[in-house]
Design a protein around this motif. Structure first.
Motif, mmCIF file in Angstrom:
data_model
loop_
_atom_site.group_PDB
_atom_site.id
_atom_site.type_symbol
_atom_site.label_atom_id
_atom_site.label_comp_id
_atom_site.label_asym_id
_atom_site.label_seq_id
_atom_site.Cartn_x
_atom_site.Cartn_y
_atom_site.Cartn_z
ATOM 1 N N LYS A 62 -42.607 37.892 18.817
ATOM 2 C CA LYS A 62 -43.975 37.403 19.007
ATOM 3 C C LYS A 62 -44.963 38.556 19.020
ATOM 4 O O LYS A 62 -46.054 38.460 18.453
ATOM 5 C CB LYS A 62 -44.055 36.611 20.313
ATOM 6 N N GLN A 116 -48.188 39.045 16.665
ATOM 7 C CA GLN A 116 -49.476 39.179 17.334
ATOM 8 C C GLN A 116 -50.219 40.417 16.827
ATOM 9 O O GLN A 116 -51.426 40.367 16.565
ATOM 10 C CB GLN A 116 -49.252 39.279 18.838
ATOM 11 N N PHE A 165 -42.806 27.592 14.248
ATOM 12 C CA PHE A 165 -42.395 27.356 15.626
ATOM 13 C C PHE A 165 -40.877 27.165 15.745
ATOM 14 O O PHE A 165 -40.345 27.147 16.852
ATOM 15 C CB PHE A 165 -43.139 26.152 16.189
ATOM 16 N N LEU A 177 -39.430 34.270 17.754
ATOM 17 C CA LEU A 177 -40.858 34.361 18.082
ATOM 18 C C LEU A 177 -41.181 33.745 19.436
ATOM 19 O O LEU A 177 -42.233 34.023 20.008
ATOM 20 C CB LEU A 177 -41.691 33.688 16.986
ATOM 21 N N LEU A 227 -42.114 30.694 20.256
ATOM 22 C CA LEU A 227 -43.337 29.887 20.231
ATOM 23 C C LEU A 227 -43.059 28.386 20.271
ATOM 24 O O LEU A 227 -43.998 27.587 20.198
ATOM 25 C CB LEU A 227 -44.159 30.206 18.976
ATOM 26 N N LYS A 228 -41.810 27.994 20.379
ATOM 27 C CA LYS A 228 -41.465 26.578 20.278
ATOM 28 C C LYS A 228 -42.251 25.715 21.259
ATOM 29 O O LYS A 228 -42.709 24.614 20.911
ATOM 30 C CB LYS A 228 -39.961 26.394 20.538
ATOM 31 N N LYS A 246 -45.154 26.023 22.192
ATOM 32 C CA LYS A 246 -46.572 25.952 21.846
ATOM 33 C C LYS A 246 -46.845 25.012 20.674
ATOM 34 O O LYS A 246 -47.999 24.807 20.303
ATOM 35 C CB LYS A 246 -47.083 27.357 21.478
ATOM 36 N N GLN A 247 -45.804 24.443 20.078
ATOM 37 C CA GLN A 247 -45.999 23.599 18.902
ATOM 38 C C GLN A 247 -46.645 22.270 19.281
ATOM 39 O O GLN A 247 -46.116 21.520 20.102
ATOM 40 C CB GLN A 247 -44.669 23.332 18.200
ATOM 41 N N TRP A 293 -54.306 25.604 22.788
ATOM 42 C CA TRP A 293 -54.692 26.750 21.953
ATOM 43 C C TRP A 293 -55.401 26.327 20.667
ATOM 44 O O TRP A 293 -56.043 27.141 20.010
ATOM 45 C CB TRP A 293 -53.478 27.609 21.605
ATOM 46 N N LEU A 342 -52.943 31.288 20.949
ATOM 47 C CA LEU A 342 -51.544 30.949 20.706
ATOM 48 C C LEU A 342 -50.605 31.959 21.348
ATOM 49 O O LEU A 342 -49.517 31.604 21.799
ATOM 50 C CB LEU A 342 -51.283 30.898 19.202
ATOM 51 N N PHE A 343 -51.013 33.218 21.381
ATOM 52 C CA PHE A 343 -50.132 34.269 21.871
ATOM 53 C C PHE A 343 -50.282 34.545 23.352
ATOM 54 O O PHE A 343 -49.459 35.235 23.955
ATOM 55 C CB PHE A 343 -50.392 35.559 21.073
#
Length: 423
Positions: free
Chosen positions: A90, A94, A149, A154, A156-157, A159-160, A268, A421-422
């Motif tokens: 991530k 970023q 995602f 990363l 980020l899952k 955040k999907q 986000w 997002l980050f």
């Protein structure tokens, strides 16, 4: 050997191949063209503030509540690219978005991504093909696809957004995998095609090792002008495209149709939007053998004026009543009539494309890069489903490409693209 003598040898005698080895040029870890040698080694991730320069000719603002290229009026050329993400963390991704922020702000000011380094043993920091050209109303719009995602490295899952998933298979779809999906997208629009290409080229170049190109499409629009105002452009079938579009000057309309409001999706994405992309092949040779009356019945509009059948002005309401002989004034299977049956609306940003000759058929490889922005993917999905198998236009077109992206909200001064997002 003294330090000074060693430094002189390094500066004056090192070969180009040795320099590339030292900098890691062409390897997965390098960000090519970020700056000179020192920039590559030390400045990755730095986000020096570059302000909007209001004195620049033909400039669009980079900073704001929403990204550029969504509400921007009358875009003439587009270079759209879908990217695969090769970043392994991530933090790495970023840092790339921070770098892209700096470079995007510079290019939208009509500048190089960074001034050239004095060391001629290094590649130039900017590819240079836009030098001497103005900002050309360049806009840059960034988004992320559902597949991003799914990359566990990363993290980020969580955040999907639940709405961000691949578009369904629609009736008559004949998708070509080389034009489907993507982890990240960048849309560059400009008045000059070389300015748009330069922007994408340099962003992809600086992301080498973190992103690779999956597919891309170049497109164009030409606007007839009346009283210095751009009129609705025509597609390659010669019909006006986008007559009933969203009024981008009306914040009530854009907030209700285009932009995600607080609580409507992932936090986000508040102030952002969903981008549906469709690459649509147009069978020009078949169309050119079709009588004008049938062409107009296919769209439900007069070709010359863009007015609905039975009307005079392009922007008149559609006549849906029957004629005396019992037929509808606008055929019920016409493209526009079917769309009018759906309450959902979208902000349409379409461009024509021409990619030479289809080697299998000898026909034009041409069509429409359909782009639409909406606050929820279902707005586009409902419209496309309404067209279904009944749309007369399906006789002359084939959908070859498809993708969905969540486009970030705008960038605040001092921040960077996709920061929410980050964080």
């Amino acid at each position: 050997m003294s330090k000074e003598h060693g430094k002189s040898i390094f500066q004056d005698k090192i070969s180009r191949r040795e320099m590339l080895k030292i900098t890691g040029f062409g390897t997965a870890g390098a960000i090519i063209g970020a700056s000179g040698l020192g920039g590559i080694l030390t400045a990755v991730g730095a986000n020096p503030f570059i302000d909007d320069d209001e004195s620049v000719d033909n400039k669009e603002k980079f900073y704001g509540k929403h990204q550029s290229g969504i509400l921007t009026k009358g875009p003439e050329h587009v270079y759209f690219v879908s990217l695969n993400c090769d970043a392994t963390s991530k933090t790495e991704l970023q840092e790339l978005f921070k770098l892209w922020t700096k470079q995007s702000a510079a290019m939208m000011n009509g500048r190089k991504i960074e001034e050239y380094d004095q060391n001629t043993l290094l590649p130039p920091t900017d590819t240079g093909e836009a030098v001497g050209l103005d900002a050309a109303h360049l806009t840059l719009t960034f988004g992320v696809g559902p597949s991003l995602f799914e990359k566990t490295s990363l993290g980020l899952k969580g955040k999907q957004p639940s709405e961000l998933k691949d578009l369904p298979h629609f009736p008559k779809d004949q998708l070509d995998e080389q034009y489907v999906g993507g982890d990240i997208c960048i849309q560059a629009c400009a008045d000059n095609p070389q300015v748009a290409f330069h922007a994408i080229r340099n962003l992809v170049r600086s992301g080498r090792g973190k992103v690779t190109m999956r597919w891309s499409q170049v497109g164009f629009n030409t606007y007839e002008k009346k009283d210095k105002k751009k009129m609705t452009p025509r597609n390659l079938f010669a019909f006006r495209d986008g007559t009933g579009n969203v009024n981008v000057d009306d914040p009530v309309e854009t907030n209700g149709i285009v932009f995600v409001q607080r609580g409507e999706s992932a936090s986000w994405l508040t102030g952002g939007t969903y981008l549906a992309v469709r690459r649509i092949q147009m069978h020009l040779e078949t169309w050119d053998r079709t009588a004008l009356r049938e062409q107009e019945a296919t769209f439900g509009r007069h070709r010359e004026t863009g007015a609905p059948l039975g009307r005079i002005d392009e922007f008149e309401d559609m006549a849906i009543e029957r004629k005396k002989d019992g037929d509808f004034i606008v055929p019920v299977d016409s493209h526009v009539h079917l769309i009018k049956q759906v309450k959902d609306r979208i902000l349409r940003r379409s461009f024509s494309y021409s990619d030479g000759v289809n080697p299998k058929t000898g026909a034009f490889d041409a069509g429409l890069l359909f782009l639409s922005f909406q606050k929820h993917p279902n707005q586009f999905i409902n419209i496309q489903n309404a067209l279904g198998r009944n749309d007369k236009l399906n006789e002359y077109i084939t959908h070859r490409g498809s993708a969905l992206f969540a486009c970030f909200p705008g960038v605040e001064k001092g921040s960077y693209i996709g920061s929410a997002l980050f964080n």
